[in-house]
Write a protein that holds these residues in place. Structure first.
Motif, PDB file in Angstrom:
ATOM      1  N   UNK A  19       0.822  -1.212   0.000  1.00 32.44           N
ATOM      2  CA  UNK A  19       0.000   0.000   0.000  1.00 32.44           C
ATOM      3  C   UNK A  19       0.858   1.264   0.000  1.00 32.44           C
ATOM      4  N   UNK A  20       0.333   2.307  -0.582  1.00 29.29           N
ATOM      5  CA  UNK A  20       1.028   3.588  -0.672  1.00 29.29           C
ATOM      6  C   UNK A  20       1.254   4.195   0.712  1.00 29.29           C
ATOM      7  N   UNK A  21       2.366   4.908   0.852  1.00 29.37           N
ATOM      8  CA  UNK A  21       2.687   5.582   2.115  1.00 29.37           C
ATOM      9  C   UNK A  21       1.721   6.727   2.402  1.00 29.37           C
ATOM     10  N   UNK A  22       0.968   7.168   1.420  1.00 30.26           N
ATOM     11  CA  UNK A  22       0.019   8.276   1.632  1.00 30.26           C
ATOM     12  C   UNK A  22      -1.127   7.885   2.568  1.00 30.26           C
ATOM     13  N   UNK A  23      -1.356   6.577   2.766  1.00 32.91           N
ATOM     14  CA  UNK A  23      -2.418   6.116   3.660  1.00 32.91           C
ATOM     15  C   UNK A  23      -2.007   6.147   5.126  1.00 32.91           C
ATOM     16  N   UNK A  24      -0.707   6.205   5.406  1.00 35.42           N
ATOM     17  CA  UNK A  24      -0.215   6.086   6.781  1.00 35.42           C
ATOM     18  C   UNK A  24      -0.806   7.158   7.689  1.00 35.42           C
ATOM     19  N   UNK A  25      -1.112   6.717   8.911  1.00 37.28           N
ATOM     20  CA  UNK A  25      -1.780   7.577   9.881  1.00 37.28           C
ATOM     21  C   UNK A  25      -1.297   7.183  11.285  1.00 37.28           C
ATOM     22  N   UNK A  26      -1.212   8.122  12.215  1.00 35.33           N
ATOM     23  CA  UNK A  26      -0.867   7.738  13.589  1.00 35.33           C
ATOM     24  C   UNK A  26      -1.862   6.700  14.114  1.00 35.33           C
ATOM     25  N   UNK A  27      -1.347   5.700  14.800  1.00 34.94           N
ATOM     26  CA  UNK A  27      -2.194   4.605  15.268  1.00 34.94           C
ATOM     27  C   UNK A  27      -3.344   5.112  16.122  1.00 34.94           C
ATOM     28  N   UNK A  39       3.910   0.364  11.213  1.00 38.35           N
ATOM     29  CA  UNK A  39       5.103   0.541  10.394  1.00 38.35           C
ATOM     30  C   UNK A  39       6.232   0.973  11.320  1.00 38.35           C
ATOM     31  N   UNK A  40       7.325   0.246  11.336  1.00 37.13           N
ATOM     32  CA  UNK A  40       8.447   0.578  12.206  1.00 37.13           C
ATOM     33  C   UNK A  40       8.269   0.000  13.585  1.00 37.13           C
ATOM     34  N   UNK A  41       8.888   0.647  14.556  1.00 40.09           N
ATOM     35  CA  UNK A  41       8.852   0.173  15.936  1.00 40.09           C
ATOM     36  C   UNK A  41       7.591   0.645  16.657  1.00 40.09           C
ATOM     37  N   UNK A  42       6.949  -0.231  17.426  1.00 41.40           N
ATOM     38  CA  UNK A  42       5.787   0.177  18.214  1.00 41.40           C
ATOM     39  C   UNK A  42       6.208   1.164  19.311  1.00 41.40           C
ATOM     40  N   UNK A  43       5.472   2.213  19.453  1.00 42.31           N
ATOM     41  CA  UNK A  43       5.720   3.201  20.503  1.00 42.31           C
ATOM     42  C   UNK A  43       4.448   4.012  20.702  1.00 42.31           C
ATOM     43  N   UNK A  44       4.505   5.014  21.567  1.00 39.27           N
ATOM     44  CA  UNK A  44       3.325   5.847  21.748  1.00 39.27           C
ATOM     45  C   UNK A  44       3.115   6.795  20.572  1.00 39.27           C
ATOM     46  N   UNK A  45       4.083   6.857  19.653  1.00 38.71           N
ATOM     47  CA  UNK A  45       3.974   7.660  18.429  1.00 38.71           C
ATOM     48  C   UNK A  45       3.871   6.748  17.195  1.00 38.71           C
ATOM     49  N   UNK A  46       3.381   5.523  17.374  1.00 43.49           N
ATOM     50  CA  UNK A  46       3.333   4.533  16.293  1.00 43.49           C
ATOM     51  C   UNK A  46       2.492   5.013  15.116  1.00 43.49           C
ATOM     52  N   UNK A  47       2.934   4.621  13.923  1.00 44.24           N
ATOM     53  CA  UNK A  47       2.221   4.935  12.687  1.00 44.24           C
ATOM     54  C   UNK A  47       1.767   3.618  12.073  1.00 44.24           C
ATOM     55  N   UNK A  48       0.502   3.532  11.656  1.00 43.52           N
ATOM     56  CA  UNK A  48       0.013   2.306  11.041  1.00 43.52           C
ATOM     57  C   UNK A  48      -0.173   2.494   9.540  1.00 43.52           C
ATOM     58  N   UNK A  49      -0.332   1.393   8.843  1.00 42.80           N
ATOM     59  CA  UNK A  49      -0.467   1.381   7.382  1.00 42.80           C
ATOM     60  C   UNK A  49      -1.597   2.293   6.923  1.00 42.80           C
TER      61      UNK A  49
END
Length: 77
Positions: A19-27, A39-49
Motif C-alpha cells: 500500500x502507498x505511504x500516503x495512507x499512513x496515519x498515527x495509530x 510501520x516501524x517500531x511500536x511506541x506511543x507515536x506509532x504509525x500504522x499502514x
C-alpha cells in the motif's frame, strides 16, 4: 545457475502490491476499516499502514500475508 528471490514470493500466485505511504496515519487516530499494521517500531507515536480494509479484518491483504504464515500440506504443528 541459481536465481535470487525474496522468500515471500515462493508459491505466491497473485502478488499484492504494498500500500502507498500516503495512507499512513498515527495509530491513535486510525479509525475503523483501515489497516492497523504498525510501520516501524511500536511506541506511543506509532504509525500504522492505514490502507482501506473492506472485509472487517485488522490488516490489509498485503500485511495479512506478512502476519499470517500460510498452511502447508503435511505440516505438523
Amino acid at each position: 545457475m541459481n536465481q535470487l528471490f525474496r522468500l515471500p514470493q515462493i508459491g505466491e500466485a497473485n502478488p499484492i502490491a504494498e500500500p502507498s505511504a500516503e495512507f499512513r496515519v498515527p495509530f491513535a487516530q486510525s479509525g475503523a476499516f483501515v489497516c492497523k499494521f504498525i510501520i516501524g517500531e511500536p511506541s506511543d507515536q506509532a504509525v500504522c499502514c492505514g490502507a482501506p480494509v473492506a472485509d472487517g479484518k485488522s490488516w490489509c491483504a498485503y500485511h495479512r500475508r506478512i502476519v499470517f504464515e500460510p498452511t502447508r500440506p503435511g505440516r505438523i504443528r
